[in-house]
Write a protein that holds these residues in place. Structure first.
Motif, short mmCIF file in Angstrom:
data_model
loop_
_atom_site.label_atom_id
_atom_site.label_comp_id
_atom_site.label_asym_id
_atom_site.label_seq_id
_atom_site.Cartn_x
_atom_site.Cartn_y
_atom_site.Cartn_z
N GLY A 78 0.58 -1.18 0.09
CA GLY A 78 -0.02 0.09 0.07
C GLY A 78 0.73 1.38 0.20
N TYR A 79 2.16 1.14 0.32
CA TYR A 79 2.94 2.40 0.22
C TYR A 79 3.78 2.11 -0.95
N ILE A 80 4.01 3.38 -1.55
CA ILE A 80 5.04 3.67 -2.63
C ILE A 80 5.91 4.73 -2.28
N ALA A 81 7.30 4.54 -2.84
CA ALA A 81 8.28 5.73 -2.43
C ALA A 81 8.02 6.78 -3.47
N ALA A 82 7.73 6.66 -4.43
CA ALA A 82 7.41 7.64 -5.44
C ALA A 82 6.14 7.87 -6.34
N LEU A 83 5.45 8.65 -6.57
CA LEU A 83 4.08 8.77 -7.06
C LEU A 83 4.36 8.48 -8.53
#
Lengths: 117, 293
Positions: free
Chosen positions: A74-79
């Protein structure tokens, strides 16, 4: 620097380790753990260890994570490209492809958690 | 009758005595000319001792109440999530001992700043205009330890801004060796080879000023043996105003939450430790109207 040890379930295993587990040790009881080593020069490392019966180490893989623990689902480091900022109830979110993300600071950087609005 | 040996006869000749005197004088003059001036670094067995050099570098850094320096840092792709080419970042660090530091790092993709004023830690994402501030009180040493423990990260190259860099470096170095002298960016340096459990490092320390000039760390516990290279420059001991370390949020920046490592682990555990690229499932719901912490 304090050494921390965290216990995770087996979903952190790499594909290689998963194949090893599936091929050779199916049915056995494993304990997989991710140990976050002290950061060195600002670079942290996470070692995934797969232990078999009698605590024998059957596989080990070290990866480097900038910041802390690897980002959970559910988390991402960059959009993704093409995102746009929106304000919902006074808070900033980002949206792309119908998916909304809320920004947070984690590991000294901005990360984005997927949310339902 | 003169019974002296030929050599003795030679010594007693007036011309030879004059020659001997002149030769001795010239040799003495040459010896004095070749000896180093008092203010120049002296190469002895003692200052080729890698441990001694590390201690001297540490003392030099620790003695400065204020400190500012720049680092050009390159990380191999294996050290940066989601990259397949090396990442080069310019880092500028300002320190005021015992309890303040500020670091700005950036490249063409992002600019971030970290502020620690002795009471609060702020992380400002200048590119996205987002920031988070959390209470973290104490000295730089205490703050670095708390940041790692609670928030799961270490400010870049924090080993070099602690009150005792030797202590921090000594924890990660098992053996060390002196590898000679080399010039780094025109500066004569001692080259130290430092070996640890997880990384081997090459460190160049200026001969004249005992400041770190270059660091190359090879993370040997990773299959591709990726490297971190840090080129230090612009070492100064300036007068630093407290404003340098106090974060003032720009009007167009938004405050967001700083997630702790414990929160992230809890989230991960609830999800069963799923990797970030796994199939989507039910995720967090935003709190309406909440603007971070």
């Amino acid at each position: 620097m304090k050494r921390t040890k965290r216990v995770f379930s087996g979903k952190y295993l790499s594909e290689k380790l998963q194949s090893v587990v599936a091929a050779g040790f199916l049915g056995a009881v494993f304990l997989s753990s991710a140990s976050l080593a002290p950061a060195q020069y600002g670079v942290a490392r996470r070692t995934t260890v797969v232990s078999g019966p009698n605590r024998t180490v059957v596989a080990r893989q070290t990866t480097v994570v900038r910041g802390g623990t690897a980002l959970p689902h559910g988390y991402i480091a960059a959009l993704p490209g093409g995102y746009r900022a929106v304000v919902v109830s006074g808070a900033r979110y980002y949206t792309v492809g119908g998916i909304y993300y809320r920004p947070q600071i984690y590991g000294g950087r901005t990360v984005y958690v997927r949310v339902h609005i | 009758m003169n019974k002296k040996f030929p050599v003795e006869r030679l010594v007693h000749q007036r011309g030879f005595r004059a020659l001997l005197f002149c030769s001795t004088f010239i040799l003495l003059a040459l010896a004095l000319a070749c000896s180093p001036a008092p203010d120049q670094p002296v190469t002895t067995a003692a200052n080729n001792d890698p441990d001694q050099l590390l201690r001297q570098m540490s003392e030099k850094l620790a003695q400065s109440k204020t400190l500012s320096f720049k680092v050009n840092r390159t990380l191999d792709p294996a050290l940066v999530e989601g990259r397949d080419v090396p990442e080069t970042t310019q880092v500028e660090i300002s320190v005021s001992r015992p309890g303040k530091f500020q670091a700005k790092s950036g490249n063409k993709d992002y600019v971030r700043q970290i502020f620690f004023d002795g009471q609060n830690l702020s992380v400002y994402d200048e590119t996205m205009k987002l920031y988070a501030t959390v209470p973290v009180a104490g000295t730089i040493d205490e703050a670095v330890a708390k940041i790692e423990e609670i928030y799961g990260f270490t400010p870049p190259l924090a080993e070099f801004i602690l009150s005792d860099p030797y202590l921090a470096l000594n924890k990660i170095i098992k053996t060390r060796a002196y590898s000679g002298r080399e010039k780094i960016a025109g500066v004569e340096c001692h080259h130290l080879s430092l070996y640890g459990d997880t990384a081997d490092s090459e460190l160049w320390i200026g001969v004249a000023d005992l400041l770190p000039r270059k660091l190359v760390a090879t993370f040997k516990d990773i299959e591709s043996r990726p490297q971190l290279q840090a080129d230090f420059s612009d070492w100064n001991a300036p007068t630093l105003d407290d404003k340098v370390f106090a974060f003032v949020a720009p009007a167009d920046a938004e405050k967001i939450e700083m997630v702790t490592e414990a929160q992230m682990i809890e989230t991960s555990a609830k999800q069963g430790g799923a990797p970030a690229n796994a199939a989507p499932e039910k995720s967090a719901t935003p709190t309406a109207g909440k603007k971070g912490t």
